[in-house]
Design a protein around this motif. Structure first.
Motif, PDB file in Angstrom:
ATOM      1  N   THR A  82      34.477  10.134  12.335  1.00 57.08           N
ATOM      2  CA  THR A  82      35.779   9.970  13.003  1.00 57.08           C
ATOM      3  C   THR A  82      35.706   8.703  13.791  1.00 57.08           C
ATOM      4  O   THR A  82      34.765   8.933  14.826  1.00 57.08           O
ATOM      5  CB  THR A  82      36.521  11.203  13.460  1.00 57.08           C
ATOM      6  OG1 THR A  82      36.564  12.144  12.550  1.00 57.08           O
ATOM      7  CG2 THR A  82      37.872  10.813  13.819  1.00 57.08           C
ATOM      8  N   PRO A  83      36.394   7.472  13.557  1.00 58.19           N
ATOM      9  CA  PRO A  83      36.168   6.547  14.676  1.00 58.19           C
ATOM     10  C   PRO A  83      36.751   7.072  16.069  1.00 58.19           C
ATOM     11  O   PRO A  83      37.976   7.708  15.899  1.00 58.19           O
ATOM     12  CB  PRO A  83      36.802   5.233  14.052  1.00 58.19           C
ATOM     13  CG  PRO A  83      38.024   6.072  13.111  1.00 58.19           C
ATOM     14  CD  PRO A  83      37.131   7.247  12.448  1.00 58.19           C
ATOM     15  N   ARG A  84      36.275   6.561  17.045  1.00 60.33           N
ATOM     16  CA  ARG A  84      36.795   6.883  18.484  1.00 60.33           C
ATOM     17  C   ARG A  84      37.883   6.136  18.892  1.00 60.33           C
ATOM     18  O   ARG A  84      38.924   6.189  19.710  1.00 60.33           O
ATOM     19  CB  ARG A  84      35.829   6.937  19.370  1.00 60.33           C
ATOM     20  CG  ARG A  84      34.569   8.088  19.196  1.00 60.33           C
ATOM     21  CD  ARG A  84      33.511   8.053  20.008  1.00 60.33           C
ATOM     22  NE  ARG A  84      32.655   6.816  19.603  1.00 60.33           N
ATOM     23  CZ  ARG A  84      31.282   6.634  19.782  1.00 60.33           C
ATOM     24  NH1 ARG A  84      30.925   7.696  20.611  1.00 60.33           N
ATOM     25  NH2 ARG A  84      30.735   5.933  19.437  1.00 60.33           N
ATOM     26  N   ASP A  85      37.823   4.760  18.351  1.00 62.18           N
ATOM     27  CA  ASP A  85      38.645   3.625  18.725  1.00 62.18           C
ATOM     28  C   ASP A  85      38.874   2.654  17.535  1.00 62.18           C
ATOM     29  O   ASP A  85      38.049   2.942  16.585  1.00 62.18           O
ATOM     30  CB  ASP A  85      38.688   3.093  20.026  1.00 62.18           C
ATOM     31  CG  ASP A  85      37.192   2.513  20.121  1.00 62.18           C
ATOM     32  OD1 ASP A  85      36.669   1.777  19.147  1.00 62.18           O
ATOM     33  OD2 ASP A  85      36.391   2.770  21.435  1.00 62.18           O
ATOM     34  N   ASP A  86      39.590   1.479  17.656  1.00 60.25           N
ATOM     35  CA  ASP A  86      39.799   0.722  16.869  1.00 60.25           C
ATOM     36  C   ASP A  86      38.305  -0.424  16.617  1.00 60.25           C
ATOM     37  O   ASP A  86      38.300  -0.769  15.544  1.00 60.25           O
ATOM     38  CB  ASP A  86      40.967  -0.268  16.963  1.00 60.25           C
ATOM     39  CG  ASP A  86      42.357   0.493  16.917  1.00 60.25           C
ATOM     40  OD1 ASP A  86      42.168   1.565  16.149  1.00 60.25           O
ATOM     41  OD2 ASP A  86      43.327   0.104  17.333  1.00 60.25           O
ATOM     42  N   PHE A  87      37.607  -0.313  17.771  1.00 57.99           N
ATOM     43  CA  PHE A  87      36.487  -1.121  17.691  1.00 57.99           C
ATOM     44  C   PHE A  87      35.114  -0.160  17.317  1.00 57.99           C
ATOM     45  O   PHE A  87      34.244  -1.065  17.523  1.00 57.99           O
ATOM     46  CB  PHE A  87      36.224  -1.762  19.076  1.00 57.99           C
ATOM     47  CG  PHE A  87      37.432  -2.789  19.441  1.00 57.99           C
ATOM     48  CD1 PHE A  87      37.777  -3.828  18.719  1.00 57.99           C
ATOM     49  CD2 PHE A  87      38.598  -2.102  20.144  1.00 57.99           C
ATOM     50  CE1 PHE A  87      38.753  -4.585  19.160  1.00 57.99           C
ATOM     51  CE2 PHE A  87      39.667  -2.976  20.249  1.00 57.99           C
ATOM     52  CZ  PHE A  87      39.898  -4.199  19.902  1.00 57.99           C
ATOM     53  N   ASP A  88      35.241   0.933  17.094  1.00 55.01           N
ATOM     54  CA  ASP A  88      33.961   1.933  17.196  1.00 55.01           C
ATOM     55  C   ASP A  88      33.427   1.555  15.816  1.00 55.01           C
ATOM     56  O   ASP A  88      34.130   1.714  14.736  1.00 55.01           O
ATOM     57  CB  ASP A  88      34.390   3.256  17.104  1.00 55.01           C
ATOM     58  CG  ASP A  88      33.331   4.036  17.183  1.00 55.01           C
ATOM     59  OD1 ASP A  88      32.052   3.698  17.363  1.00 55.01           O
ATOM     60  OD2 ASP A  88      33.283   5.253  17.218  1.00 55.01           O
ATOM     61  N   VAL A  89      32.120   1.113  15.592  1.00 57.05           N
ATOM     62  CA  VAL A  89      31.499   1.090  14.182  1.00 57.05           C
ATOM     63  C   VAL A  89      30.236   2.168  14.098  1.00 57.05           C
ATOM     64  O   VAL A  89      30.002   2.158  12.985  1.00 57.05           O
ATOM     65  CB  VAL A  89      30.792  -0.294  14.174  1.00 57.05           C
ATOM     66  CG1 VAL A  89      31.857  -1.420  14.329  1.00 57.05           C
ATOM     67  CG2 VAL A  89      29.544  -0.510  15.284  1.00 57.05           C
ATOM     68  N   GLU A  90      30.270   3.095  14.861  1.00 50.98           N
ATOM     69  CA  GLU A  90      29.290   4.217  14.853  1.00 50.98           C
ATOM     70  C   GLU A  90      30.088   5.613  14.758  1.00 50.98           C
ATOM     71  O   GLU A  90      29.478   6.745  14.215  1.00 50.98           O
ATOM     72  CB  GLU A  90      28.234   4.364  15.676  1.00 50.98           C
ATOM     73  CG  GLU A  90      27.138   2.943  15.761  1.00 50.98           C
ATOM     74  CD  GLU A  90      26.082   3.215  16.831  1.00 50.98           C
ATOM     75  OE1 GLU A  90      26.123   4.016  17.597  1.00 50.98           O
ATOM     76  OE2 GLU A  90      25.223   2.376  16.826  1.00 50.98           O
ATOM     77  N   GLY A  91      31.142   5.750  15.069  1.00 52.66           N
ATOM     78  CA  GLY A  91      31.802   6.841  14.882  1.00 52.66           C
ATOM     79  C   GLY A  91      31.495   8.103  15.943  1.00 52.66           C
ATOM     80  O   GLY A  91      30.728   7.745  16.756  1.00 52.66           O
ATOM     81  N   ASP A  92      32.320   9.167  16.079  1.00 51.09           N
ATOM     82  CA  ASP A  92      31.887  10.240  16.972  1.00 51.09           C
ATOM     83  C   ASP A  92      31.041  10.999  16.551  1.00 51.09           C
ATOM     84  O   ASP A  92      30.742  11.484  15.252  1.00 51.09           O
ATOM     85  CB  ASP A  92      33.246  10.857  17.057  1.00 51.09           C
ATOM     86  CG  ASP A  92      33.446  12.191  18.068  1.00 51.09           C
ATOM     87  OD1 ASP A  92      32.064  12.252  18.925  1.00 51.09           O
ATOM     88  OD2 ASP A  92      34.038  12.860  18.255  1.00 51.09           O
ATOM     89  N   GLY A 137      43.676   8.548   2.672  1.00 48.64           N
ATOM     90  CA  GLY A 137      44.001   7.215   3.276  1.00 48.64           C
ATOM     91  C   GLY A 137      43.719   7.300   4.838  1.00 48.64           C
ATOM     92  O   GLY A 137      43.856   6.222   5.527  1.00 48.64           O
ATOM     93  N   THR A 138      42.634   8.236   5.171  1.00 47.92           N
ATOM     94  CA  THR A 138      42.170   8.108   6.348  1.00 47.92           C
ATOM     95  C   THR A 138      41.069   7.123   6.448  1.00 47.92           C
ATOM     96  O   THR A 138      40.145   7.023   5.553  1.00 47.92           O
ATOM     97  CB  THR A 138      41.582   9.603   6.884  1.00 47.92           C
ATOM     98  OG1 THR A 138      42.802  10.347   6.481  1.00 47.92           O
ATOM     99  CG2 THR A 138      41.436   9.547   8.278  1.00 47.92           C
ATOM    100  N   THR A 139      41.137   6.473   7.749  1.00 41.33           N
ATOM    101  CA  THR A 139      39.997   5.574   8.173  1.00 41.33           C
ATOM    102  C   THR A 139      38.731   6.465   8.592  1.00 41.33           C
ATOM    103  O   THR A 139      38.963   7.215   9.443  1.00 41.33           O
ATOM    104  CB  THR A 139      40.373   4.443   9.102  1.00 41.33           C
ATOM    105  OG1 THR A 139      41.697   3.825   8.429  1.00 41.33           O
ATOM    106  CG2 THR A 139      39.326   3.493   9.434  1.00 41.33           C
ATOM    107  N   ALA A 140      37.584   6.247   8.160  1.00 40.70           N
ATOM    108  CA  ALA A 140      36.490   6.573   8.460  1.00 40.70           C
ATOM    109  C   ALA A 140      35.485   5.618   8.729  1.00 40.70           C
ATOM    110  O   ALA A 140      35.354   4.453   8.115  1.00 40.70           O
ATOM    111  CB  ALA A 140      36.185   7.742   7.631  1.00 40.70           C
ATOM    112  N   VAL A 141      34.246   6.280   9.504  1.00 37.42           N
ATOM    113  CA  VAL A 141      33.183   5.238   9.770  1.00 37.42           C
ATOM    114  C   VAL A 141      32.001   5.762   8.835  1.00 37.42           C
ATOM    115  O   VAL A 141      31.592   6.989   9.092  1.00 37.42           O
ATOM    116  CB  VAL A 141      32.627   5.210  11.144  1.00 37.42           C
ATOM    117  CG1 VAL A 141      31.403   4.370  11.404  1.00 37.42           C
ATOM    118  CG2 VAL A 141      33.905   4.527  11.837  1.00 37.42           C
TER     119      VAL A 141
END
Length: 607
Positions: free
Chosen positions: A223-233, A196-200
């Motif tokens: 792992t997304p850095r914020d709600d608007f991140d589309v490239e991830g950490d 159930g985890t959200t991932a980029v």
């Protein structure tokens, strides 16, 4: 032009006019560039004045005013003419700059421009010794005499220009395995994992450059850095070890319709992602003879074919997904992030289907309207060959799992995976032996095993369910040879144990002897019939010595051999199976009679 300012003093305000002098820059003289005809005419005039001794400052000024060339240019023309005249008309290196007055732009020099800008190509050509050290402007002018600006830009983008102006050194259009390209692709889709985890998601692919064939790919998540991140950490998701494993899968390759696709490339083209420029990756690829060739910063067009493929993915595989179409957009219409989400496994399966369709079904206009696989087969049929790596070399690129597994009767089972692997290297290995494991990203058919203490490579195993007939035959033959070896060792050990500790067995029973009368009658009959040359059927003829010459010896037998046979002092005669003195005497008499009968004939035959 004048301005005024007000300055306050103790005595009161006073207006002081300030006049700013107008500075007019001297007109800069623009020197024109001489044509080839003007250069020849001017050079002849300078040489004539130099020979006559009338070349002074006034002559330079007059020629400069008439031609528009600077004095420095005129001096250079004269110096080059004098050097060429001293060499009999051939260009000589300038002692000040160690360069010639003319550059030869060959096909090898043009090769340096593929995927590189003018500056990098210029430095590479000098480093490889293709041209002498020269100024960048001189080099640019020489190249532009061979190619137009558009064609030079095409080389920089990695494209191919006119055949008469650009050919590969091996005289083929595009040799196979010249270069691999690798890049990251962000689908700009929010996905949910099994927990159930959200991932980029991040898609990494390895592509053969000349034919556009996808050799390895994999979908990973960050792992997304914020709600608007589309490239991830970047700290999460695929690592340098993951990239190495993908490259190992591309080098190992795969087979389709009996055609092998993969092998060792000459170089790897990548951008300046931290994943692609680690020291470990460079070192391991260098051991395989692969050069890492990164693009320049902010120059995505230098890997343009791979970037163009990403546009095809977005148009064909992600166009109809709500997760990739919904969400805020920039002024240019680019999607900033996706509001809707989809399953990570569903996206991975969708990209896998697209990659297989891209390789085997989609016609690519860049390779003549064929599919990448059909274009690869065309080059293989034309005689192109690829170099393959051994399992030991590829094992260094595998992904370390940090886990160990124990060898069982049927092979090695991966913990948590349930897959069993086996191979000829495990035959004879004691059950319970522990090995360290190395896996691959998309290849679950092979498993690498290492020594858990030293990390040394042991073997490459195959999945039992997919094991080929050749591998199974090799395992069966190895096991059969080992069983024979074990049986031989056990039999030898049992024999030695019986010698040391076993009971003494009974000796063989002696054979029955002949009576003296029967023995004498039989020997007499044999000697009368055959000259005493043979015994009866139950006894062999007694030996008469190692140096006896037979009756049918060659006529040119050596004389000393005959004399040695005549004067043999002793006869190698021993009792066969009888210990009786009568039997032995009878045999001795028969042998002597035979020797006397044969001696005159042998001496007569001797030369």
């Amino acid at each position: 032009m004048s301005t005024t300012t007000t300055r306050r003093r103790d005595s009161g305000a006073k207006v002081i006019p300030l006049h700013r002098a107008r500075h007019t820059a001297a007109p800069k003289r623009g020197y024109v560039r001489l044509s080839d005809e003007q250069r020849v005419r001017t050079t002849r005039e300078l040489v004539a004045l130099k020979v006559a001794g009338r070349l002074d400052a006034a002559a330079y000024a007059a020629i400069s005013a008439r031609t528009g060339a600077s004095k420095r240019t005129l001096e250079g023309l004269l110096a080059a003419a004098l050097r060429n005249a001293a060499a009999g008309g051939e260009p000589l290196p300038d002692p000040r700059t160690a360069r010639t007055s003319k550059l030869d732009i060959s096909d090898e020099v043009l090769l340096c421009h593929v995927g590189r800008d003018l500056t990098n190509a210029h430095m590479l050509a000098i480093a490889q010794g293709l041209i002498p050290p020269c100024h960048r402007t001189t080099y640019r002018d020489a190249v532009l005499k061979e190619l137009s600006a558009n064609e030079l830009n095409g080389l920089r983008l990695g494209q191919r220009v006119l055949p008469q102006q650009w050919v590969y050194l091996d005289r083929r259009e595009n040799p196979l395995m010249d270069q691999f390209t690798i890049d990251l692709f962000f689908p700009r889709v929010r996905t949910t994992l099994a927990d159930g985890t959200t991932a980029v998601p991040v898609w990494v692919s390895v592509r053969e450059r000349s034919r556009g064939l996808l050799l390895a790919w994999g979908l990973f998540h960050r792992t997304p850095r914020d709600d608007f991140d589309v490239e991830g950490d970047p700290a999460s998701g695929p690592t340098a070890a993951t990239v190495l494993a993908l490259l190992g899968e591309a080098i190992r390759g795969w087979t389709r319709d009996g055609v092998f696709c993969g092998g060792l490339p000459r170089a790897l083209r990548c951008d300046r992602e931290a994943l692609f420029l680690t020291e470990e990756l460079r070192t391991l690829l260098m051991t395989l003879g692969i050069e890492v060739d990164p693009t320049n910063s902010y120059s995505s067009w230098e890997n343009g074919a791979h970037e163009r493929m990403h546009q095809v993915i977005r148009r064909e595989a992600l166009q109809g997904l709500p997760a990739s179409n919904e969400g805020p957009r920039t002024r240019s219409g680019k999607l900033r992030f996706a509001e809707a989400t989809m399953s990570f496994d569903e996206l991975a399966a969708r990209l896998d289907r697209w990659a297989l369709s891209y390789n085997f079904e989609r016609a690519n206009p860049a390779v003549g309207g064929l599919t990448p696989f059909a274009s690869w087969c065309e080059r293989i049929d034309a005689g192109d060959t690829v170099e393959r790596a051994s399992n030991r070399e590829l094992a260094a690129l595998s992904l370390p799992t940090g886990k160990t597994a124990t060898k069982q009767r049927n092979g090695i089972t991966v913990p948590g995976g349930g897959l069993t692997y086996s191979g000829p290297a495990l035959v004879g290995v004691r059950n319970g032996t522990v090995f360290a494991l190395g896996t691959w990203v998309g290849d679950d058919r092979h498993l690498e095993i290492f020594d858990p203490t030293t990390g040394a490579y042991v073997a490459t195993l195959e999945r039992t369910s997919d094991m080929s007939g050749a591998t199974e035959g090799a395992i069966m033959r190895t096991r059969a040879r080992q069983r024979e070896t074990v049986e031989t060792i056990l039999a030898e050990a049992a024999r030695r144990h019986r010698i040391e500790h076993g009971a003494t067995p009974a000796r063989p029973t002696p054979a029955d002897e002949l009576t003296p009368a029967d023995d004498a009658d039989e020997l007499g009959a044999d000697c009368a019939a055959e000259g005493g040359a043979a015994a009866d059927d139950r006894h062999e003829a007694p030996a008469v010595g190692r140096h006896a010459v037979p009756a049918n010896a060659a006529p040119d037998a050596p004389e000393e051999a005959v004399g040695q046979a005549e004067s043999s002092p002793s006869l190698s005669i021993a009792p066969q199976s009888s210990a009786s003195g009568v039997s032995f005497a009878a045999r001795l008499a028969a042998a002597e009679a035979h020797q006397r009968a044969a001696a005159p004939q042998t001496a007569a035959d001797a030369p």
